[in-house]
Enzyme design. Sequence first.
Site, PDB file in Angstrom:
ATOM      1  N   HIS A  70       0.862  -1.176   0.000  1.00 49.60           N
ATOM      2  CA  HIS A  70       0.000   0.000   0.000  1.00 49.60           C
ATOM      3  C   HIS A  70       0.902   1.230   0.000  1.00 49.60           C
ATOM      4  CE1 HIS A  70       0.642   0.729   4.360  1.00 49.60           C
ATOM      5  NE2 HIS A  70       0.771  -0.584   4.393  1.00 49.60           N
ATOM      6  N   HIS A 116     -26.949 -14.806  45.601  1.00 54.31           N
ATOM      7  CA  HIS A 116     -25.615 -15.241  46.005  1.00 54.31           C
ATOM      8  C   HIS A 116     -24.924 -15.975  44.863  1.00 54.31           C
ATOM      9  CE1 HIS A 116     -28.614 -18.299  47.022  1.00 54.31           C
ATOM     10  NE2 HIS A 116     -27.693 -19.197  46.730  1.00 54.31           N
ATOM     11  N   CYS A 122      11.505  -1.160  33.282  1.00 48.75           N
ATOM     12  CA  CYS A 122      10.434  -0.828  32.343  1.00 48.75           C
ATOM     13  C   CYS A 122      10.035  -2.113  31.634  1.00 48.75           C
ATOM     14  CB  CYS A 122      10.883   0.242  31.355  1.00 48.75           C
ATOM     15  SG  CYS A 122      12.413  -0.143  30.476  1.00 48.75           S
ATOM     16  N   HIS A 147      -8.333   4.486   7.211  1.00 48.91           N
ATOM     17  CA  HIS A 147      -7.593   5.607   7.794  1.00 48.91           C
ATOM     18  C   HIS A 147      -8.469   6.434   8.724  1.00 48.91           C
ATOM     19  CE1 HIS A 147      -4.092   5.695   4.665  1.00 48.91           C
ATOM     20  NE2 HIS A 147      -3.887   4.861   5.652  1.00 48.91           N
ATOM     21  N   ARG A 169       9.385 -14.240  22.340  1.00 45.74           N
ATOM     22  CA  ARG A 169       8.061 -13.969  22.908  1.00 45.74           C
ATOM     23  C   ARG A 169       6.977 -13.852  21.836  1.00 45.74           C
ATOM     24  NH1 ARG A 169      10.732  -8.809  23.767  1.00 45.74           N
ATOM     25  NH2 ARG A 169       9.651  -7.060  22.789  1.00 45.74           N
TER      26      ARG A 169
END
Length: 847
Positions: A16, A750, A615, A303, A578
């Site tokens: 694109h 409950h 972090c 977009h 990961r």
Amino acid sequence: MTTLFEFTNPLENGIHARPAAEIENRAKRFSCQITLLNKSKGTKADAKSVLSLVGADVVLGDECQFVFDGEDEQAACDSLKSFVDTEFAHCDAPLESLAVDVNQPLPVSLSKADPMYVRGSIVSTGFGEGRPVVCRQVDLHQLALNTEFSCNGSTDTALTKALFTLCQQLEEAITQAEATGSHEELTILKAHSQMAGDSLFSETLAKYSQQANPILAIAQASDELKAPMLKSQSNYMRERALDIDDLCTRLASLVVGKALQQPVTLSEDSILLADNLTPSEFLALDKCLLKGIVLTEAGQTSHTVILARSFGIPVLTAVEAAEAFAHDAQSLILDARFGCLIRDPNDKVAQFYLLEQRKQVAKEALLTPFAMSKGQTKDGHPLALYANIAVGLEADSAFDRGAEGIGLFRTEMLFMDQEQAPSEDEQYDVYREVIEAASGKPVIIRTLDIGGDKPLPYLELPAEENPFLGYRAVRMYPQYQSMVESQIRALLRASRHGVVNIMIPMIACVEEVQWINQICKQCEEKLHSEGVITGQWRLGIMVEVPSACYMIDKVADMIDFISVGSNDLTQYFMACDRGNRKVSALYDSLHPGFIAFLHDIAKRAKKAGVELGICGEMASDKRALPLLLAMGFDEISLSSPSIVQRRADLAALEYVSCRKLLEAVCTLSTVEQVKAEVDRFWQQQSQLEILAEPLVIQCDALDKAGVIKQLTDNLEVQGRTDNAGSVEQAIWDREAIFATSLGFGVAVPHCKSEAVSHNSISIAHLAQPIVWNEADGETVSTVIMLTISSHDKEGTHMNIFSKLARKLMHRDFRESLMQSDTKFNKAQSTAAHTVSLLKGVLYEQVA
């Protein structure tokens, strides 16, 4: 003679505008003709034209070929092949996809309110309410047919002049977006600018310029440019046709010198309905009054949808006959959490959303004391909460959300989406703005973490079999030393406005620290020789590579702080990618081995006298919080929306208890054991009694569903569940088995559920009696709700229920309980009276 090479397209979103621009930028450097052949579809494109490349409809997996013909064809072939081999796969990223089940049931209390609704697909989450406003797209063919337009000079001249003006307007919009807009807005404007300036765009307009009516010429050119996109198999590529509509409509407006339709003006809170909405139409709307959008055709990669997400505006698509559904409606509720559009909400539907708003307000109110305070435990042990940011514009928002500093400013965004590296002055301006926004608070700025998995288009980085372990970050600094020195100089110049903490990523050995330390000192000396004043700066390193743990003491005299990058450190420590689903189960920062390793890092940092931060995902994990505190971390850095909640969590902890938890966790063998131990710890730390005054509410609900929702919402507000909806569902599942009214105007709903984190007895005194059991019309005025954790093994559930049932048989107890109802306007005394009464009944259980 021609030269060529073949490749398979690796881009998930196909070729694109953005990857096409990367090809065009490289192809234009050569004089030879360069053609892209899409062998899978039999299409071809001029590689020097973004629109031509997009029109070739190259999607993921298509077999392609570049063909070069001309005097410098071999050089061009070598350059493009190197780009395709090493960078092309990384020049675009898959867009965020919302993992929302559009077939999920409505919440129980909303479903029972009998809303008039239609379902839709969620592409931007949230909910909003407003009057319906319809926006219809301009049909250029219809407009040309119904209206006579005249222009000075020929159609060709008019189109050329209008196109020049359009390109100017887009450049001005880009400049403004760079100063005040979002990254998404800037990216989309740049894509539109490239399309408007593309030779194919102007050539296609010229093809139809013999038309006397310039609007018809633009309409025909638009059809031709959109045709290959609309035929594409890719949703993403089909949605790019709307960008052509946007440009051509704006162009037509410039040709005739006026807007082609009455602009949509919002005068009150509104829900906008449209077949589609162009990015420029969206940007022109008042975002304060725009509460939601319903689009017939757009998908997640539109977009306009991307822009709506950046502004926090909910969007639904694929709503069947939305305009007809909304016709004559006075009000619409757009719920882009459960995927429904509701018209003219009745009282019970309005009650549901009012209760939703109340819940959010109540949760925020409880967090208010922690909004701007400093992070510390109940017993006064400090732990600072910093924010992660990716662009300078995020700094003000982070501090507004309670950040005590910036713990990680990722500078990669400054270097990406550009044809060349930002200048020293450009960088200095950004760093200065962040430092000034901090007003003396700490700011840690990470130097460029690029290469390997994150290439830059203007760097000739090699292709790598395993980029995560390859040529990236500090490892590539010597080759690009001038670029690195430019960043260091900009950072040092910014230090005159406040202390700058410079953090170096991916450090693995002492030599790297020695080298970067020397570079920083040399840059400062050079600046001083040029008469440039610098202020205080500090040097730190990221601990992402396990080897860094064992060199902290050796580099302590050269650095001031370290920050653990938990994401990379976890995957390197566990030797698992990961992003690889087959091994992703191994990627868990709460693995007892990793916790022990992290504890070792912390002890070494403390012994060496350097500040310690973290972090990554682990820094925002509530389970990890007491462990990080116990290890001795000085600060944690997380996304700014999470800061206030984590500061409140921190305030519930005691340092000594956290130390004991860490010792216990380090003896465990599995991740599951660690998580169970930490969960038990949090329940003990909260010390929430099963019955407390905040669990007693004055309830103004209209029906049974409203009562249960108010009670379960209050559990979430009081921190006794993280998901009120799940507890609500569990209550209704029990109600489906048998009604829980006990007679005498009292009901005892409950449940036992995993969603309950603390056993609780909640009480609602109703403003007016409501029907509880529709079968016999029985009404209640007091509701006692029992919510028990599924982990409870002591029979608490039935023990309490049986005690209450026996006690409610006694008139004096019922009358004493009902006296609470007469004090409806005295909430505090009512709650105290109710709690005292029930504690008397349940004393043994509560004790």
